[in-house]
Design a protein around this motif. Sequence first.
Motif, mmCIF file in Angstrom:
data_model
loop_
_atom_site.group_PDB
_atom_site.id
_atom_site.type_symbol
_atom_site.label_atom_id
_atom_site.label_comp_id
_atom_site.label_asym_id
_atom_site.label_seq_id
_atom_site.Cartn_x
_atom_site.Cartn_y
_atom_site.Cartn_z
ATOM 1 N N CYS A 27 0.824 -1.203 0.000
ATOM 2 C CA CYS A 27 0.000 0.000 0.000
ATOM 3 C C CYS A 27 0.861 1.257 0.000
ATOM 4 O O CYS A 27 1.873 1.340 0.712
ATOM 5 C CB CYS A 27 -0.927 0.006 1.210
ATOM 6 S SG CYS A 27 -2.129 -1.361 1.193
ATOM 7 N N TYR A 29 0.517 4.108 1.285
ATOM 8 C CA TYR A 29 0.604 4.865 2.524
ATOM 9 C C TYR A 29 1.277 4.082 3.649
ATOM 10 O O TYR A 29 1.371 4.574 4.773
ATOM 11 C CB TYR A 29 -0.802 5.303 2.982
ATOM 12 C CG TYR A 29 -1.797 4.166 3.068
ATOM 13 C CD1 TYR A 29 -1.843 3.332 4.175
ATOM 14 C CD2 TYR A 29 -2.691 3.932 2.019
ATOM 15 C CE1 TYR A 29 -2.739 2.282 4.243
ATOM 16 C CE2 TYR A 29 -3.588 2.889 2.081
ATOM 17 C CZ TYR A 29 -3.620 2.079 3.195
ATOM 18 O OH TYR A 29 -4.522 1.030 3.257
ATOM 19 N N CYS A 30 1.740 2.875 3.371
ATOM 20 C CA CYS A 30 2.317 2.049 4.433
ATOM 21 C C CYS A 30 3.616 1.378 3.994
ATOM 22 O O CYS A 30 4.680 1.669 4.548
ATOM 23 C CB CYS A 30 1.299 0.994 4.881
ATOM 24 S SG CYS A 30 1.802 0.063 6.334
ATOM 25 N N THR A 198 4.045 9.591 8.863
ATOM 26 C CA THR A 198 4.997 8.710 9.537
ATOM 27 C C THR A 198 6.396 9.014 9.013
ATOM 28 O O THR A 198 6.563 9.760 8.048
ATOM 29 C CB THR A 198 4.656 7.218 9.291
ATOM 30 O OG1 THR A 198 4.649 6.968 7.879
ATOM 31 C CG2 THR A 198 3.304 6.856 9.879
ATOM 32 N N HIS A 325 6.554 3.327 9.738
ATOM 33 C CA HIS A 325 5.363 3.104 8.927
ATOM 34 C C HIS A 325 4.357 2.359 9.790
ATOM 35 O O HIS A 325 4.682 1.814 10.849
ATOM 36 C CB HIS A 325 5.674 2.308 7.644
ATOM 37 C CG HIS A 325 6.463 1.070 7.888
ATOM 38 N ND1 HIS A 325 5.943 -0.060 8.482
ATOM 39 C CD2 HIS A 325 7.772 0.767 7.630
ATOM 40 C CE1 HIS A 325 6.867 -0.988 8.572
ATOM 41 N NE2 HIS A 325 7.991 -0.517 8.066
ATOM 42 N N LEU A 326 3.087 2.341 9.368
ATOM 43 C CA LEU A 326 2.022 1.808 10.212
ATOM 44 C C LEU A 326 2.151 0.327 10.485
ATOM 45 O O LEU A 326 1.703 -0.165 11.526
ATOM 46 C CB LEU A 326 0.657 2.119 9.575
ATOM 47 C CG LEU A 326 0.351 3.621 9.411
ATOM 48 C CD1 LEU A 326 -1.005 3.805 8.739
ATOM 49 C CD2 LEU A 326 0.388 4.335 10.745
ATOM 50 N N ALA A 327 2.757 -0.424 9.577
ATOM 51 C CA ALA A 327 2.886 -1.869 9.771
ATOM 52 C C ALA A 327 3.868 -2.230 10.874
ATOM 53 O O ALA A 327 3.834 -3.333 11.409
ATOM 54 C CB ALA A 327 3.318 -2.549 8.475
ATOM 55 N N GLY A 331 -0.389 -0.526 13.322
ATOM 56 C CA GLY A 331 -1.349 0.511 12.962
ATOM 57 C C GLY A 331 -2.202 1.015 14.108
ATOM 58 O O GLY A 331 -2.015 0.657 15.254
#
Length: 331
Positions: A27, A29-30, A198, A325-327, A331
Motif C-alpha cells: 500500500c 501509505y504504508c 509517519t 510506517h504503520l505496519a 497501525g
Amino acid sequence: MLPLQDGFSRRFYYLRLSVTDVCNFRCTYCLPDGYRPPEGSKEGRNAFLSLDEIRRIVSGFAAMGTRKVRLTGGEPSLRRDFTAIIETVANTPGIEKVAMTTNGYRLKERAQAWFDAGLTALNVSVDSLDPRQFHQITGENKLVEVMEGIAAALAAGFKSVKINAVLLKGLNDHQLDAFLGWIKHKPIELRFIELMQTGEMDTLFRDHHVSGEQIKRRLLESGWAQQLRGKDDGPAQVFMHPGSQGRVGLIMPYSKDFCAGCNRLRVSSAGKLHLCLFGDNGVALRDLLAADNQQDALQQRIRAALAGKSATHRLHEGNAGMTPHLASIGG
C-alpha cells in the motif's frame, strides 16, 4: 485489581496486538516498496511472539481490565498458527471481544474457521471500489477476491464487519457517494481514516493528505447523525442515517481532542509495549513472557510504563515519533 489507568484518568480496556509485521500488500501509505525486515531484527520463526507468549501477554492485560483485543499486523493471517492465536485469545478469561484487521486476501477461505475459533469482529481494508484504483493504491489486483471475502464473512455470521479506507487526496477522496451507495443495504461500518504522517511517508503526506472534517461536514449536511462512543470502541466518530443499513466512521487524528478519549494500548509483534502509535521507542516486555510465573512482574512493568503516557501525540507539530510506517507496530 484496579483497571489500567494513566495520569490523565484515561482507562484502557482495549489492546491492539500485532502478531507479525510482514505484509503481502504494498500500500502506498504504508509499505510502498513491500515488506523489509527492520534493521537488526531477528530472522525466522523466533522473530515474532510465539503462541505461548501471546497467551501470557493477553492474560496479563485481561487481569488488568482489558476486555477487547484486536489482532493486527502487517497481515496477521500470514501466521500459519493464526486460527490457534484466535482460539487462545478468545479463551482467555476476561476477554469479551476478539477482532482483527486484515487486507482480506485470505478471508474468503478462512472466514468461517476464524468465526468458529472465536473471532467476533473484522476490519477489512478496501481503499477503493474501483479495481484499477485499488490496484494502484495497494499494489495488488485483488479487489474481487477481497469483496468475495467480505461476503463470506457476513455469511459466516460476523455481526461486526468494518471496512477501512485511508483517505488520499486525488486518489479516492471523490468516492464518498460510491461507498455510501455500497453500504446502503449492507450491515457494514465504513471507516474513513485520515492519512497520518509517519517517518517514511513525508512526501506522500504532503501530496495526498485530506482532512476528515471535509467528509464529516458532507455527512452532517446529508442527514447523517453522530453516535455516542462505547468504552472499548476505537477512536472513530460514528454516523448513522435512517436510509442506510450501513454506518460511517471517521478516524481523524488531527482533530481537536482526538487523544482525550484514548482507551487502547499496543504491543508489537516483537513484544514491545507502545503507549501511542506515534510514540518514541517502546517498552520491552518479552523478557517477562518466558514463563507463567512472571505475570506479576509483567503487570507491574505495564503499569509503570503507563504512568509516563503523554496527554496527546505531536502530529500537529509534524512529529510522528519513531514510527517508520504503520505496519511496524500494527497501525
